[in-house]
Design an enzyme around this catalytic site. Structure first.
Site, short mmCIF file in Angstrom:
data_model
loop_
_atom_site.label_atom_id
_atom_site.label_comp_id
_atom_site.label_asym_id
_atom_site.label_seq_id
_atom_site.Cartn_x
_atom_site.Cartn_y
_atom_site.Cartn_z
N LEU A 1 -32.69 39.66 -42.77
CA LEU A 1 -32.61 41.10 -43.04
C LEU A 1 -32.66 41.93 -41.77
O LEU A 1 -32.14 43.04 -41.71
CB LEU A 1 -33.74 41.53 -43.98
CG LEU A 1 -33.77 40.83 -45.35
CD1 LEU A 1 -35.00 41.26 -46.12
CD2 LEU A 1 -32.52 41.15 -46.14
N GLY A 2 -33.30 41.42 -40.75
CA GLY A 2 -33.42 42.17 -39.50
C GLY A 2 -34.08 41.32 -38.43
O GLY A 2 -34.81 40.37 -38.73
N PHE B 1 -39.69 40.21 -31.02
CA PHE B 1 -40.65 39.13 -31.15
C PHE B 1 -40.53 38.36 -32.46
O PHE B 1 -41.25 37.41 -32.67
CB PHE B 1 -42.08 39.69 -31.03
CG PHE B 1 -42.34 40.36 -29.73
CD1 PHE B 1 -42.46 39.61 -28.58
CD2 PHE B 1 -42.45 41.74 -29.65
CE1 PHE B 1 -42.70 40.22 -27.37
CE2 PHE B 1 -42.70 42.35 -28.45
CZ PHE B 1 -42.82 41.59 -27.31
N GLY B 2 -39.65 38.77 -33.36
CA GLY B 2 -39.56 38.07 -34.62
C GLY B 2 -38.41 38.56 -35.46
O GLY B 2 -37.52 39.27 -35.01
N SER B 3 -38.44 38.13 -36.75
CA SER B 3 -37.37 38.49 -37.66
C SER B 3 -37.94 38.62 -39.06
O SER B 3 -39.06 38.18 -39.35
CB SER B 3 -36.27 37.44 -37.63
OG SER B 3 -36.78 36.17 -38.02
N VAL B 4 -37.15 39.22 -39.97
CA VAL B 4 -37.51 39.35 -41.38
C VAL B 4 -36.38 38.74 -42.19
O VAL B 4 -35.21 39.08 -41.98
CB VAL B 4 -37.73 40.83 -41.78
CG1 VAL B 4 -38.08 40.92 -43.26
CG2 VAL B 4 -38.82 41.46 -40.94
N ASP C 1 -49.16 53.26 -35.11
CA ASP C 1 -47.70 53.12 -34.95
C ASP C 1 -46.99 53.76 -36.14
O ASP C 1 -46.01 53.21 -36.65
CB ASP C 1 -47.32 51.64 -34.83
CG ASP C 1 -45.90 51.46 -34.28
OD1 ASP C 1 -45.31 52.47 -33.84
OD2 ASP C 1 -45.39 50.34 -34.32
#
Length: 880
Positions: free
Chosen positions: A509-510, A514-517, A640
């Site tokens: 999805l994105g 540092f990471g992904s979904v 944030d």
């Protein structure tokens, strides 16, 4: 032949195949079709294709401006045995993607080139030249320049002076001619085109003036005649300091003063030729092109005492039978600041015996000497610092023969002998150690080899450090104990740990730094499947500390239970090969409409923009405020908060998410950041920028910026201001400008969130009450007006304005509701958040974009996209 593809594309290929079957004979190698121009909006998708005939299984290469395109989104499919179509998909088109594209194929040394496809990328204006900071003399003319480009064209430039527009618009590039200013002024420009507006950086024009006086004047390295003076220049009033003047005054005697002019920088000078043992004063002023600063205050220092730089004058010697009388000219005790204490007399005779005598008068009587030997004498003037230069030697001859030669004493030197002995000893010791070590090695390996040879075994044995097989590496068991996190965090996550076998990962999805979904299907206890989102770290960039920080966010979310705060479903660990840490995964609810920032941005600059009612925007604000009110009541600070970290649920409810920077306050009401982290500078409060202090009040500041984002439909705050300039920009009293068509009451609320003193900012409870009051008044005002009816009875094209709105605000159940798919009439009432189903939706193939014209699908047709993606996943058999 079997291949996946949508029905529209398959039908087109069938027609092409049928038409080609009518052509007899072999086809010559070459591309068919003509080039075309393609206009794509920034951030959307473009699809290109080219058709090649005359070769079986060709290698088709896409090129952009003569350079091969390195993209995974390329495929080509056969129409018949020697006719192929190649497709190139460009997702999320940006301005660098604009240019000339074509296909190339080579067979048997012959190259074939297709016609060119020109891509033009449209978006909000892009600045090629922004206003620059200046320093000008008072009331002197100067110019500011601003330039931007599209496409689309035309675009106009509007200048802002401070918070006020100049009122007239000009074409790009635009030159603003100012006759002069007398105080600090801010300038910026806006570029407008059909896709929206861009704001340049804010340029500050300062007015030059006289420099401020220097400060921290320091005197160091003081001797009897020199001293080093250093200082810091005062504020230069925006004009470089060119020189400095140092004035030195002696406080002894006539108090004489002298000045020295030096170029600057450096801001230091060595003062010499000072009188010893004397008080001095010094002061400094600096000069720029506008003039000289005031002098500093006088700084006093005291030079040290030095040995007298004087020689005894007119030394006379009188020799008698028993003594030797010396006299010389008198010297004043305080002459030239030397504070003379007396005189030192030294003598030496032939036998090398020496004597020394200190006298306070200008005469001396030597009695302890041998008149039979030659005598040499010298004299110096002395004070507390030591003895000054010696006078010339005076010779008093003996009674013996004058020309007798003296031989120096010869002394035996032991140094060469000692060095030789030490060198020999070191050499012997080193050789002994080398032979001993070599003997040990031979003994150890000799025994080992000897025993093996005696048994008839192999001479050398070894154990393999690593074995290789075809079954692949073993997997490390993924448990909370295997990732090296704290016991406290383990206990918090133990009851929400989900085994990896319970869910299946799907599409991405994105992605972030540092990471992904990724989308996933989670198997529930009743064997049903639930669509979820899985957030995971990149496998190649983390260590145990990264895992702990990542899972701590999940531990925070576990404690949350509020409709406007993203709730944790569970955590999981993805096993990897032995020796590598498992990949941590956080399982979250699937948010159908993505993040709020993208939704707002696409509603403004998407392919088919929609107008979001003010009530809807205020409802978004209320949802975020409710979530933050809940977090603050739980003693959590978010740190944030922004629209990018707020998610849109299926029913368009906003949920506060992304707690990667969150902290729980266990004592007091503030948290101090203790390490360097990547922080959202443009959303941070002044106290956070200055002192790394975060409180609920700093979250209120970020909420004010989030309100501004919603009111501007996703614009970037402080556009044109660099991150490094934010603190100076805010401390000078600047704030975000009031958005166009923003309610005065809403902007006043934003400004109260940005008050410099944290405790004077409103609480989330107060903000929520005020927002609900605004929303209530807007709803009453809308209800008092006539309902808006849209005639959907003709073509569905007449309902384009409301169909997009429906797609944006209706849930899947509402979308499919209604007994008929025919066009009807829809009433839109005061609550714009839930819209009555208009019952008029085009078929998916009518909304799908053509591969030839390259139109990207809009955000408002998400349902059709999902249906088409599901159809593309099926395999279709075509019989030609």
């Amino acid at each position: 032949m079997v291949y996946p593809g949508p029905p529209g594309l398959i039908a087109g290929l069938l027609l092409a195949a049928l038409s080609l079957s009518c052509v007899d004979g072999a086809k010559a190698l070459g591309f068919v079709g003509h080039g075309y121009n393609l206009t794509v909006s920034q951030g959307h998708e473009a699809k290109l294709n080219c058709s090649l005939q005359g070769i079986e299984e060709p290698e088709i290469q896409w090129l952009k401006d003569g350079v091969p395109v390195q993209s995974a989104d390329q495929m080509y499919i056969p129409v018949d045995e020697d006719h192929w179509i190649s497709f190139l998909s460009l997702k999320n088109v940006e301005r660098p993607d604009a240019g000339k594209y074509w296909c190339e194929a080579e067979h048997s040394g012959r190259k074939s080139v297709s016609d060119a496809i020109w891509i033009m990328v449209e978006g909000v204006p892009y600045f090629t030249l922004e206003p620059k900071d200046l320093s000008v003399t008072p009331n002197s003319p100067f110019n500011m320049t601003c330039a931007a480009v599209g496409p689309p064209e035309p675009l106009v430039i509007i200048w802002w002076v401070g918070d006020s527009p100049l009122g007239k618009s000009e074409s790009s590039p635009s030159v603003l001619q100012m006759s002069g200013i007398h105080e600090r002024t801010a300038f910026s420009c806006e570029a407008h085109n059909a896709k929206g507006v861009s704001s340049s950086r804010t340029a500050i024009v300062e007015v030059k003036g006289l420099p401020y006086p220097p400060f921290n004047v320091t005197i160091s390295k003081v001797t009897g005649s020199t001293a080093t003076v250093t200082w810091f220049p005062g504020f230069n009033s925006f004009s470089l300091i060119k020189s400095c003047t140092i004035q030195v005054q002696s406080l002894h005697g006539n108090r004489e003063m002298y000045s020295r002019l030096i170029s600057a920088p450096p801001f230091a000078v060595l003062l010499d030729e000072l009188q010893p043992l004397t008080n001095h004063s010094v002061r400094v002023q600096c000069t720029n092109e506008m003039g000289a600063s005031p002098f500093t205050e006088w700084r006093t220092f005291h030079t040290k005492e030095t040995v007298p730089q004087l020689l005894p004058q007119n030394v006379h010697m009188t020799k008698t039978e028993t003594s030797l009388l010396l006299d010389w000219e008198e010297v004043e005790p305080d002459r030239e600041g030397y504070n003379i204490l007396g005189f030192k007399v030294q003598w030496e005779q032939e036998n090398a015996t020496q004597g020394e005598l200190f006298v306070q008068e200008n005469q001396a009587n030597l009695t302890k000497w041998n008149p039979e030997k030659d005598l040499t004498i010298r004299i110096c003037i002395a004070n507390a610092a030591g003895c000054g230069p010696w006078s010339e030697f005076l010779l008093a001859g003996s009674k013996e023969e004058a020309g007798k030669q003296r031989h120096p004493h010869t002394r035996m030197s032991w140094v060469p002998m000692v060095l030789g002995i030490l060198t020999a000893l070191v050499t012997v010791v080193a050789m002994t150690l080398i032979f001993l070590r070599k003997g040990r090695k031979e003994t150890r390996f000799g025994n080992m080899l000897g025993s093996m040879l005696g048994r008839g075994g192999p001479v050398i044995q070894f154990t393999a450090a690593r074995s290789f097989n075809r079954r692949g590496p073993e997997m490390m068991e993924a448990t909370l104990d295997s990732i090296g996190i704290s016991e406290e965090l383990k206990s918090k996550l133990k009851d929400v740990l989900i085994q990896q076998q319970q869910f299946t990962l799907g599409r991405t999805l994105g992605k972030g730094e540092f990471g992904s979904v990724r989308e996933a299907q989670l198997k529930m206890e009743d064997d049903t499947m639930q669509k979820v989102a899985v957030k995971m770290l990149k496998a190649e960039i983390f260590c145990s500390s990264d895992i702990e920080e990542f899972l701590r966010e999940a531990a925070f979310m576990k404690e949350f239970d509020h409709p406007n705060v993203c709730k944790l479903i569970g955590v999981s660990l993805r096993s990897r090969t032995k020796g590598r840490l498992p990949v941590p995964m956080v399982i979250l609810p699937f948010m159908k409409h993505g993040d709020l920032h993208t939704f707002l941005l696409m509603s403004r600059i998407g392919e088919e923009p929609i107008t979001l009612p003010v009530q809807t925007l205020v409802r978004f604000m209320i949802d975020i405020c409710s979530g933050m009110e809940y977090l603050s009541s739980k003693n959590f600070i978010h740190r944030d908060l922004a629209t990018r970290n707020c998610m849109l649920n299926e029913d368009m409810t906003v949920c506060v998410a992304d707690f990667g920077l969150s902290k729980k306050i266990y004592s007091g009401d503030y948290y101090r950041q203790g390490c360097a982290s990547k922080l959202p500078v443009k959303w941070l409060a002044l106290e956070s920028l200055a002192d790394n202090v975060y409180t609920v009040h700093s979250d209120v500041w970020a909420f004010g910026v989030t309100l501004w984002e919603i009111a501007t439909l996703g614009q970037t705050p402080y556009a044109g201001v660099e991150n490094s300039e934010i603190y100076s920009y805010l401390i000078a009293g600047n704030r975000l400008k009031q958005p166009l068509d923003c309610l005065d009451e809403l902007y006043e609320m934003m400004c109260q969130c940005w008050i410099t003193e944290p405790k004077r900012r409103p609480s989330f409870v107060d903000l929520k009450q005020r927002l609900e009051a605004i929303w209530g008044r807007l709803s009453i005002l809308s209800a008092s007006q006539d309902q808006l009816y849209v005639n959907l009875g003709e073509t569905c094209g007449a309902a384009a304005a409301v169909s997009g709105l429906h797609s944006a605000f209706c849930s899947e159940e509402d979308y499919c509701a209604g007994p008929s798919q025919t066009c009807g009439t829809s009433a839109i009432t005061s609550d714009y958040r839930y819209i009555v189903n208009p019952g008029c939706l085009r078929e998916g193939n009518e909304w799908s974009s053509s591969a030839q014209n390259g139109e990207a699908r809009g955000l408002l047709h998400e349902e059709e996209e999902e249906e088409e993606e599901e159809m593309q996943e099926e395999q279709v058999v075509i019989t030609l």
